[in-house]
Enzyme design. Structure first.
Site, PDB file in Angstrom:
ATOM      1  N   GLU A  58       5.303   0.510  -2.107  1.00 40.35           N
ATOM      2  CA  GLU A  58       4.692   1.939  -1.675  1.00 40.35           C
ATOM      3  C   GLU A  58       4.774   3.182  -2.265  1.00 40.35           C
ATOM      4  O   GLU A  58       5.965   3.470  -2.686  1.00 40.35           O
ATOM      5  CB  GLU A  58       5.336   1.790  -0.127  1.00 40.35           C
ATOM      6  CG  GLU A  58       4.304   3.080   0.760  1.00 40.35           C
ATOM      7  CD  GLU A  58       4.455   2.684   2.291  1.00 40.35           C
ATOM      8  OE1 GLU A  58       3.611   2.190   2.809  1.00 40.35           O
ATOM      9  OE2 GLU A  58       5.602   2.996   2.723  1.00 40.35           O
ATOM     10  N   LYS A  60       5.396   6.474  -1.425  1.00 40.48           N
ATOM     11  CA  LYS A  60       5.550   7.513  -0.172  1.00 40.48           C
ATOM     12  C   LYS A  60       6.383   8.695  -0.483  1.00 40.48           C
ATOM     13  O   LYS A  60       7.653   8.149  -0.835  1.00 40.48           O
ATOM     14  CB  LYS A  60       6.127   6.463   0.987  1.00 40.48           C
ATOM     15  CG  LYS A  60       6.556   7.396   2.289  1.00 40.48           C
ATOM     16  CD  LYS A  60       7.090   6.443   3.267  1.00 40.48           C
ATOM     17  CE  LYS A  60       8.439   5.829   3.236  1.00 40.48           C
ATOM     18  NZ  LYS A  60       8.794   5.338   4.240  1.00 40.48           N
ATOM     19  N   LYS A 121      -2.599   3.636   3.403  1.00 40.62           N
ATOM     20  CA  LYS A 121      -1.524   3.547   4.845  1.00 40.62           C
ATOM     21  C   LYS A 121      -1.867   5.036   5.302  1.00 40.62           C
ATOM     22  O   LYS A 121      -1.763   6.048   4.750  1.00 40.62           O
ATOM     23  CB  LYS A 121      -0.258   3.543   3.799  1.00 40.62           C
ATOM     24  CG  LYS A 121       0.872   3.546   4.617  1.00 40.62           C
ATOM     25  CD  LYS A 121       1.021   2.194   5.553  1.00 40.62           C
ATOM     26  CE  LYS A 121       2.394   2.051   6.304  1.00 40.62           C
ATOM     27  NZ  LYS A 121       3.611   2.168   5.308  1.00 40.62           N
ATOM     28  N   GLU A 170      -0.981  -4.395  11.896  1.00 41.03           N
ATOM     29  CA  GLU A 170       0.637  -4.186  12.192  1.00 41.03           C
ATOM     30  C   GLU A 170       0.956  -4.223  13.390  1.00 41.03           C
ATOM     31  O   GLU A 170       0.251  -3.424  14.462  1.00 41.03           O
ATOM     32  CB  GLU A 170       0.899  -2.761  11.467  1.00 41.03           C
ATOM     33  CG  GLU A 170       2.434  -2.447  11.619  1.00 41.03           C
ATOM     34  CD  GLU A 170       2.829  -1.199  10.970  1.00 41.03           C
ATOM     35  OE1 GLU A 170       2.639  -0.845  10.038  1.00 41.03           O
ATOM     36  OE2 GLU A 170       3.233  -0.174  12.358  1.00 41.03           O
ATOM     37  N   ASN A 190       6.044  -4.894  11.469  1.00 44.91           N
ATOM     38  CA  ASN A 190       6.896  -3.621  11.176  1.00 44.91           C
ATOM     39  C   ASN A 190       8.284  -3.760  11.718  1.00 44.91           C
ATOM     40  O   ASN A 190       8.519  -3.806  12.670  1.00 44.91           O
ATOM     41  CB  ASN A 190       6.182  -2.379  11.596  1.00 44.91           C
ATOM     42  CG  ASN A 190       6.571  -1.138  11.067  1.00 44.91           C
ATOM     43  OD1 ASN A 190       7.746  -1.055  10.143  1.00 44.91           O
ATOM     44  ND2 ASN A 190       5.759   0.081  10.944  1.00 44.91           N
ATOM     45  N   GLU A 220       7.222  -5.586   6.802  1.00 46.89           N
ATOM     46  CA  GLU A 220       7.037  -4.167   6.390  1.00 46.89           C
ATOM     47  C   GLU A 220       8.399  -3.482   6.758  1.00 46.89           C
ATOM     48  O   GLU A 220       8.933  -3.545   7.913  1.00 46.89           O
ATOM     49  CB  GLU A 220       6.002  -3.260   7.352  1.00 46.89           C
ATOM     50  CG  GLU A 220       4.629  -4.382   6.932  1.00 46.89           C
ATOM     51  CD  GLU A 220       3.486  -3.477   7.855  1.00 46.89           C
ATOM     52  OE1 GLU A 220       3.622  -2.281   8.074  1.00 46.89           O
ATOM     53  OE2 GLU A 220       2.724  -4.197   8.474  1.00 46.89           O
ATOM     54  N   SER A 221       8.783  -2.368   5.904  1.00 44.76           N
ATOM     55  CA  SER A 221       9.835  -1.534   6.193  1.00 44.76           C
ATOM     56  C   SER A 221      11.545  -2.153   6.263  1.00 44.76           C
ATOM     57  O   SER A 221      11.415  -3.364   6.517  1.00 44.76           O
ATOM     58  CB  SER A 221       9.669  -0.710   7.441  1.00 44.76           C
ATOM     59  OG  SER A 221       8.457  -0.239   7.378  1.00 44.76           O
TER      60      SER A 221
END
Length: 265
Positions: A58, A60, A121, A170, A190, A220-221
């Protein structure tokens, strides 16, 4: 603690109003329709399923909880470095107010040579944003169950598919599992609570017991340990969205390469 997701969605509604005033929806539709037959959209789902690692790297630059992570990172440089260093797909934050992103970052990444699937995103709550994603060169869009009713989500999935885009849907908790029955291409879990921004990777392991089989699952994350990726693959996940772990370094592409080598050991 204030619910950050509610703040973001409220801001998004104001932002959308400005977008539509500057570029009416019918103008955006015409722009997208004129390019539909000319620009190939690579499949993010197939890229993840075919990849031995499944890393979605990603781009970001900032977050509401951490502030600026890497303000100087360039969209012409980092996404291409991700591609060159083994990313199966690339996620690019396009929310400007909270994450320091822009739609044009995807366009710049494509012009720099990125051919891998790119995830748009953002906090998508309106079909206008699906058209924005198609226009700037995305391959897939993120839809967040917590932002949408079942009916709204189903509608946005249909619009995305009409525009040849895939959908990463998500979810965070069990109450959102009913969304998993919709026609999304990929199901994301997530590990970060978008209300409080508290992160717990164990959330993916818990939810894996309840997700429908036969879909491409994405965790995710909060993933910073290569060993955790291997464990998540054993649990059934095929995609792993990782951003901050790479972006906080001076060379995100190199950090990705080192991470992948550690998984492969």
């Amino acid at each position: 603690m204030a619910d950050i997701l509610k703040q973001i969605v409220a801001c998004k509604r104001i932002e959308l109003k400005r977008f539509k005033e500057r570029r009416p929806f019918y103008v955006l539709q015409r722009m997208v329709e004129s390019m539909m037959d000319d620009i190939r959209v690579p499949s993010m789902c197939q890229a993840l399923l075919n990849s031995p690692m499944g890393i979605i790297a990603e781009y970001k630059r900032r977050s509401p909880s951490k502030g600026w992570i890497n303000e100087q990172a360039q969209p012409e440089v980092v996404p291409l470095a991700y591609q060159d260093n083994g990313a199966a797909a690339i996620s690019i934050l396009t929310d400007e107010y909270f994450f320091g992103g822009k739609d044009e970052f995807i366009d710049k990444a494509r012009k720099a040579g990125v051919s891998a699937p790119i995830l748009y995103k953002n906090f998508v709550i309106d079909e206008y944003q699906i058209y924005q994603a198609r226009l700037c060169g995305a391959s897939a869009v993120l839809l967040i169950a917590a932002d949408l009713s079942l009916r709204q989500c189903a509608r946005l999935i249909r619009v995305a598919h009409q525009l040849q885009l895939e959908v990463l849907l998500e979810m965070h908790g069990e109450k959102e599992l009913r969304y998993a029955e919709l026609d999304a291409d990929m199901l994301g879990i997530n590990n970060r609570n978008l209300g409080s921004f508290v992160t717990d990777v164990e959330n993916s392991f818990r939810m894996a017991q309840k997700l429908p089989k036969g879909k491409c699952w994405v965790s995710e994350s909060g993933i910073s340990n290569p060993e955790v990726v291997s464990q998540l693959r054993e649990a059934g996940f095929r995609g792993f969205l990782i951003g901050e772990n790479f972006m906080k370094t001076d060379n995100p592409g190199k950090a990705l390469s080192q991470f992948i080598r550690q998984i492969a050991k």
